[in-house]
Scaffold this motif. Structure first.
Motif, short mmCIF file in Angstrom:
data_model
loop_
_atom_site.label_atom_id
_atom_site.label_comp_id
_atom_site.label_asym_id
_atom_site.label_seq_id
_atom_site.Cartn_x
_atom_site.Cartn_y
_atom_site.Cartn_z
N PRO A 191 10.11 -0.26 -3.06
CA PRO A 191 8.88 0.34 -3.60
C PRO A 191 7.74 -0.67 -3.64
CG PRO A 191 10.78 0.87 -4.98
CD PRO A 191 11.22 -0.19 -4.02
N ARG A 192 6.52 -0.19 -3.39
CA ARG A 192 5.35 -1.05 -3.39
C ARG A 192 4.31 -0.52 -4.36
NH1 ARG A 192 6.47 0.67 1.26
NH2 ARG A 192 4.53 1.78 1.67
N ARG A 193 3.52 -1.42 -4.90
CA ARG A 193 2.40 -1.02 -5.76
C ARG A 193 1.13 -1.05 -4.91
NH1 ARG A 193 1.72 -3.72 -11.51
NH2 ARG A 193 3.18 -2.04 -12.01
N LEU A 194 0.47 0.10 -4.82
CA LEU A 194 -0.73 0.23 -4.00
C LEU A 194 -1.92 0.63 -4.87
CD1 LEU A 194 0.67 2.24 -0.94
CD2 LEU A 194 0.32 -0.24 -1.09
N GLY A 195 -3.09 0.09 -4.51
CA GLY A 195 -4.33 0.52 -5.12
C GLY A 195 -5.05 1.48 -4.19
N PHE A 196 -5.80 2.42 -4.76
CA PHE A 196 -6.51 3.42 -3.96
C PHE A 196 -7.98 3.49 -4.39
CE2 PHE A 196 -2.15 4.63 -3.49
CZ PHE A 196 -2.06 5.14 -2.21
N LEU A 197 -8.85 3.52 -3.39
CA LEU A 197 -10.28 3.73 -3.61
C LEU A 197 -10.75 4.77 -2.60
CD1 LEU A 197 -13.06 3.14 -4.80
CD2 LEU A 197 -13.23 1.17 -3.24
N LEU A 198 -10.93 5.98 -3.07
CA LEU A 198 -11.39 7.08 -2.22
C LEU A 198 -12.81 7.44 -2.67
CD1 LEU A 198 -8.22 9.37 -2.42
CD2 LEU A 198 -8.62 7.39 -0.92
N ALA A 199 -13.75 7.42 -1.74
CA ALA A 199 -15.13 7.62 -2.15
C ALA A 199 -15.94 8.36 -1.10
CB ALA A 199 -15.79 6.28 -2.46
N ARG A 200 -16.77 9.24 -1.60
CA ARG A 200 -17.84 9.83 -0.82
C ARG A 200 -19.11 9.74 -1.66
NH1 ARG A 200 -16.73 11.74 3.96
NH2 ARG A 200 -14.57 12.19 4.54
N ARG A 201 -20.19 10.14 -1.09
CA ARG A 201 -21.48 9.92 -1.75
C ARG A 201 -21.52 10.48 -3.17
NH1 ARG A 201 -25.78 8.08 1.01
NH2 ARG A 201 -27.88 8.40 0.19
N ASN A 202 -20.85 11.61 -3.38
CA ASN A 202 -20.96 12.30 -4.66
C ASN A 202 -19.74 12.16 -5.57
OD1 ASN A 202 -23.54 13.57 -4.10
ND2 ASN A 202 -22.44 14.83 -2.62
N ALA A 203 -18.71 11.44 -5.13
CA ALA A 203 -17.49 11.40 -5.93
C ALA A 203 -16.65 10.19 -5.59
CB ALA A 203 -16.67 12.68 -5.71
N VAL A 204 -15.80 9.81 -6.55
CA VAL A 204 -14.89 8.69 -6.35
C VAL A 204 -13.57 9.00 -7.05
CG1 VAL A 204 -15.62 7.41 -8.41
CG2 VAL A 204 -14.65 6.17 -6.47
N ALA A 205 -12.48 8.55 -6.45
CA ALA A 205 -11.16 8.65 -7.06
C ALA A 205 -10.49 7.28 -6.89
CB ALA A 205 -10.32 9.74 -6.41
N VAL A 206 -10.08 6.71 -8.00
CA VAL A 206 -9.47 5.37 -7.99
C VAL A 206 -8.11 5.48 -8.67
CG1 VAL A 206 -9.74 2.96 -8.68
CG2 VAL A 206 -11.77 4.35 -8.19
N GLY A 207 -7.12 4.81 -8.10
CA GLY A 207 -5.80 4.89 -8.70
C GLY A 207 -4.91 3.73 -8.33
N VAL A 208 -3.84 3.61 -9.09
CA VAL A 208 -2.78 2.64 -8.81
C VAL A 208 -1.46 3.40 -8.81
CG1 VAL A 208 -1.55 0.60 -9.64
CG2 VAL A 208 -4.04 0.73 -9.87
N ALA A 209 -0.66 3.16 -7.77
CA ALA A 209 0.62 3.87 -7.64
C ALA A 209 1.76 2.89 -7.50
CB ALA A 209 0.60 4.80 -6.44
N ASP A 210 2.83 3.14 -8.25
CA ASP A 210 4.10 2.44 -8.06
C ASP A 210 5.00 3.39 -7.29
OD1 ASP A 210 3.45 0.10 -9.32
OD2 ASP A 210 4.25 0.69 -11.26
N GLY A 211 5.20 3.10 -6.01
CA GLY A 211 5.96 4.02 -5.18
C GLY A 211 5.27 5.36 -5.12
N ASP A 212 5.95 6.41 -5.53
CA ASP A 212 5.39 7.76 -5.49
C ASP A 212 4.71 8.15 -6.80
OD1 ASP A 212 6.35 8.16 -2.90
OD2 ASP A 212 8.29 8.86 -3.64
N GLU A 213 4.68 7.25 -7.78
CA GLU A 213 4.16 7.59 -9.11
C GLU A 213 2.78 6.99 -9.33
OE1 GLU A 213 5.26 7.09 -13.86
OE2 GLU A 213 6.54 6.21 -12.31
N LEU A 214 1.83 7.83 -9.68
CA LEU A 214 0.48 7.39 -10.01
C LEU A 214 0.49 6.91 -11.46
CD1 LEU A 214 -2.33 7.32 -8.63
CD2 LEU A 214 -2.79 9.53 -9.72
#
Length: 209
Positions: A73-96
């Motif tokens: 299992p790996r710990r991943l960071g996520f940065l999803l962004a468009r002009r009007n919105a952002v979603a940021v998260g950290v996941a351990d394997g399949d778990e946010l």
């Protein structure tokens, strides 16, 4: 398995880690075997399949090494962004384990001309810059506490917007972790972030033909 055309020829296939062994068995079976060269399979008829490790999987020299690494299992960071919105998260394997989603008001383009068009353009630019600052605040709050333990940072959405957010000096520790692939996602929402977890962990395979 999801397959899409690849620039320059062939196609991309995204295979979930738990299905990779079965996919490999199918490739060998369809081609009556194949030669392995690192992470590339070559069949006698000229067909090839090159496997690209997902974010956070590094230093794998062959397919056996890739299969072994995928089981960890790996710990991943996520940065999803468009002009009007952002979603940021950290996941351990399949778990946010930590996340934040937000939307911003950025005025759309106007059909007005002359001075009015310039005024609206300046207002839109100011709103976009403000949205990027707010998104960077969220990214700093969610991602920086985990920076030392992240295997990779996965980004998605609009590249220019993501790049602008990551210009924030506070986020400098995340830059070496950024993965090359930019996920193609719609306007970020919590459901989009959850789906990105699965997409990011898939093994990309470049198939020719």
């Amino acid at each position: 398995m999801v397959a899409k055309p690849a620039a320059g020829g062939g196609r991309w296939a995204d295979v979930e880690p738990r299905r990779l062994r079965r996919w490999l068995d199918g490739f060998y079976s369809r081609h009556d075997g194949a030669e392995e060269d690192g992470l590339k399979l070559s069949a006698a008829n000229g067909d090839t399949a090159e496997l690209l490790p997902p974010p956070g999987v590094t230093d794998v020299a062959d397919i056996d090494g890739l299969l072994t690494a995928l089981a960890v299992p790996r710990r991943l960071g996520f940065l999803l962004a468009r002009r009007n919105a952002v979603a940021v998260g950290v996941a351990d394997g399949d778990e946010l384990v930590s996340s934040k989603v937000d939307t911003f008001y950025v005025q759309g383009r106007t059909a007005a001309g002359g001075w009015s068009q310039q005024r609206y353009a300046r207002r839109r630019e100011n709103q976009a810059a403000g949205a990027a600052r707010d998104a960077a605040d969220i990214a700093a709050r969610i991602l920086l506490p985990y920076a030392d333990s992240l295997a990779a940072l996965v980004c998605g959405g609009d590249r220019a917007t993501v790049d602008e957010i990551l210009l924030d000096k506070r986020l400098a520790p995340l830059l070496p972790l950024r993965h090359d692939r930019l996920l193609d996602v719609p306007e970020p929402r919590h459901a989009v972030l959850v789906e990105a977890l699965t997409t990011a962990q898939a093994v990309r395979i470049h198939l020719v033909p």
